[in-house]
Structures are given as C-alpha cells and as structure tokens.
Motif scaffolding. Structure first.
Motif: not given
Length: 385
Positions: A44, A137, A165-170, A173, A175, A201, A292
């Motif tokens: 993502d 992570s 995943y980190y903080q429920n994000r891939p 990503s 972030e 990004r 995580t």
C-alpha cells in the motif's frame, strides 16, 4: 544439514522465469514495472522502485535523500553491514544507536538522548536508518516524532520484513518512513534470486531513485537540457549507477508475491511451535509489540546467562547434529573496517550483550514438523550437556 533459511521455488515460479527467457526481453522489459506495481499494491505504497540488490537500494535511497560527504547517517549495530555501508558509499559519516534489549531494534530512548547531544554539538544526522530486525518493525511512529523535531529523514531498512505489519499497517507503506527498503535474497521471505526494492510516498524521491539506478540517464524531455533530436535521444542528467533488476528476477518475484501471505503464515506456525517447545528452556526470544506482525525472516533466541555452555559450544553441538544454526549479527561497529574508524567494544553494550548470546534457529516454509522437533530436541540436549 537443516538450513536456517531456504527459498521455496514452485513450478509456477520456474515457468515464469522460462517464459521470460523465451521472450524478447531479459533485462529492461515489462516484468520489472509489473514487479514494482505488485510490491506497491502489496504494501500500500504509491511508489516502488526495483534494484539489483537491497544494498543497491539502500545506497540509492541515501543519495535520493540528499546524503553526502558533509552529512551523517545513524543506524543500529545489530544488522548486516550494508545498513551502515550505504552511508559510507555516499561519503557520509556513519554512527550507531544502541538497540533495545527486548525488541533488538533501535532503542528510541537512546536515539532521543543521542539526538539531544548532537543538536547541542551541531552534529545531527541527515538520515536515520532503523532496521526491522528478524522481520519485526522498529518503532517508526516514535522515530518519526523525533525526525519531525530534529529534521532528519527516515530510511527504514526492512530487508527482513516484507509481509509484516506495524500498527496494523503493511511494512513498506511509508506511513512514517521517507523510504523503506526490502531484500529479496534467497533466504528472505520472498526471493528474486538476488534483488531489492524501495518504496516511498514521494514521487520526487522515486523519480530520483529511478534515474540513479540507471546511470542517471533519462529519456523524458522534462529532465533534459535540450530538445530531443529523435526517438533515440537520451541525456545523462546526473551521475548514476547500473543497479537495475532484470526481467528474469522480476518474473520470479511476481510469482513469489502470489504466496507472500502463505509464506508469512507458515513462518508464524513454525514460530508458534518454537514458542511452545522452547518454553521450558533457558532461552529468550524477541519481543514483538502489540499491533506488530513480524514477517519472521529469522527466529533468533538468546541463551540465558545461566546456561553453563558457551554460545560457541552450543553452536558447534547443533552444527555437529546437522542443524545449520547461525548468528545474526556480529555488531557492525566491531568489524575491522569500523574499528579503524574509531569504534570499539563497549560503545553499544546492549547490541554487544545480545550478540554474545544470540543463536538463529532454522525457519523457512519447507521446515517439516519432524525437522523442527529434531531442532528443539538437539537444542535442549546442547543446553543441558
């Protein structure tokens, strides 16, 4: 010998590579963009740029972030040497931040303290490169808060961590990181044979990375100083490198990504069996924070200091039993090249203590239940002997 890590190549993987070998393009064809699109969609992230290796990706990411001879890069000692070498390639000064003893990742409190001292001294880093050790992570949100306060860029070395995943994000990503780098070496989660990639990004950073991986050459009129003379025309607009991934590698990678979730799930199953089977032994495992999901590139234990045998003795006993245990990692600052730069034992005690007792056990998708049981049985014997 039961290896600590190994690739899983399916018939579909082989067919994908053969298809490229029979096609018109082996290097700069359609598969590299397809691989980049697959990676970007998976994690993502708006942009993904493929490279010949993760080391190449780290080097180019540093250059794209503006790292140069008057700048500083900080990373952790508990990593492969490439995480630090990428700064030296740019002519920058490299320093380290110690690890947290529980997570084995960059210690945010140590980073904050070091940044405050550096701000007073006028020696702040331009780039900080936390490493997602073993697939878990680093605390990127906390590091981002420090980056916003002190003005450095974050280069996340996620060579171990695709699929996590980190903080429920891939992971990847971006972030919190300016750039995230992945490795696709054969012992990693998915493989391209050899290869790496960077996600971001920032369209501007991605554009710079694409130029830098290809000799600094562009065919885009927007980059040129002159009007193109024809369809053949190109210009070298910066000094770059030949760090391109091939279509052969990319085709393998695209097919491997079809099984990324399967690979990570299998590693989670193996790790859960290790957690249960080793629960009564004098060993310590990596702490994974809530929210995580570790991609579990490695399963690393530390021998409790009550163990009578040395790590070297346990290592030798396991190898003698046909088990390919390993050690990840010798702290980078203790390598001869870095000692010559002024580093010495005692500089980063948490990383050094971790290394003294660390042992990597086998984990890969084709590790059978019988093999894993044998690993745990022989480890128990080696610790008690």
């Amino acid at each position: 010998m039961i290896p600590y890590g190994r690739q899983d190549i399916s018939s579909a993987d082989v067919e994908a590579v053969v298809d490229v070998l029979r096609s018109d393009f082996l290097t700069q064809g359609p598969m590299v963009p397809r691989f980049e699109e697959t990676l970007a969609r998976t994690v993502d992230a708006p942009e993904a740029v493929a490279f010949s290796s993760a080391t190449a990706a780290l080097h180019i990411a540093c250059l794209a972030l503006g790292l140069g001879p008057s700048d500083r890069l900080w990373t952790v000692p508990n990593t492969f040497v490439a995480s630090a070498n990428c700064g030296l390639y740019c002519g920058a000064t490299v320093d380290f931040v110690d690890i947290n003893a529980k997570t084995r990742n960059m210690d945010v409190e140590a980073l904050a303290s070091k940044l405050e001292a550096a701000e007073r001294d006028g020696t702040l880093p331009k780039v900080v490169a936390p490493v997602d050790f073993a697939g878990t992570s680093a605390d990127l949100a906390a590091i981002r808060r420090l980056a916003d306060r002190h003005g450095f860029r974050i280069l996340e070395d996620a060579s171990h961590a695709v699929g996590g995943y980190y903080q429920n994000r891939p992971i990847g990503s971006c972030e919190f990181a300016d750039v995230t780098v992945f490795s696709f070496h054969p012992v990693k989660i998915v493989t391209t044979g050899e290869g790496g990639a960077a996600t971001t990004r920032s369209a501007e950073i991605a554009h710079r990375m694409r130029l830098l991986r290809n000799h600094g050459i562009s065919r885009d009129p927007a980059d040129m100083t002159a009007v193109p003379e024809g369809a053949w025309y190109y210009e070298q607009v910066m000094l770059g490198f030949n760090y391109r991934m091939t279509d052969i590698q990319a085709a393998l990678g695209v097919r491997q990504f079809d099984r990324l979730a399967e690979f990570v799930a299998r590693r989670q199953t193996i790790a859960a069996r290790y957690h249960e089977g080793l629960a009564g032994l004098p060993v310590i495992r990596q702490f994974v924070p809530e929210g995580t999901l570790s991609a579990l590139h490695l399963y690393v234990i530390e021998l409790d200091q009550t163990v009578r045998r040395t790590r070297a003795e346990v290592f030798a006993a396991m190898r003698a039993s046909g088990i390919g245990v390993n050690v990840h990692y010798i702290p980078v600052h203790l390598q001869p090249w870095y000692r010559a730069l002024g580093f010495s034992r005692g500089d980063f005690p948490a990383a050094e203590k971790y290394y003294d007792f660390a042992l990597t056990l086998p984990i890969h998708p084709n590790l059978s239940v019988d093999q894993q049981d044998y690993v745990m049985e022989r480890l128990s014997y080696a610790l008690e002997a």
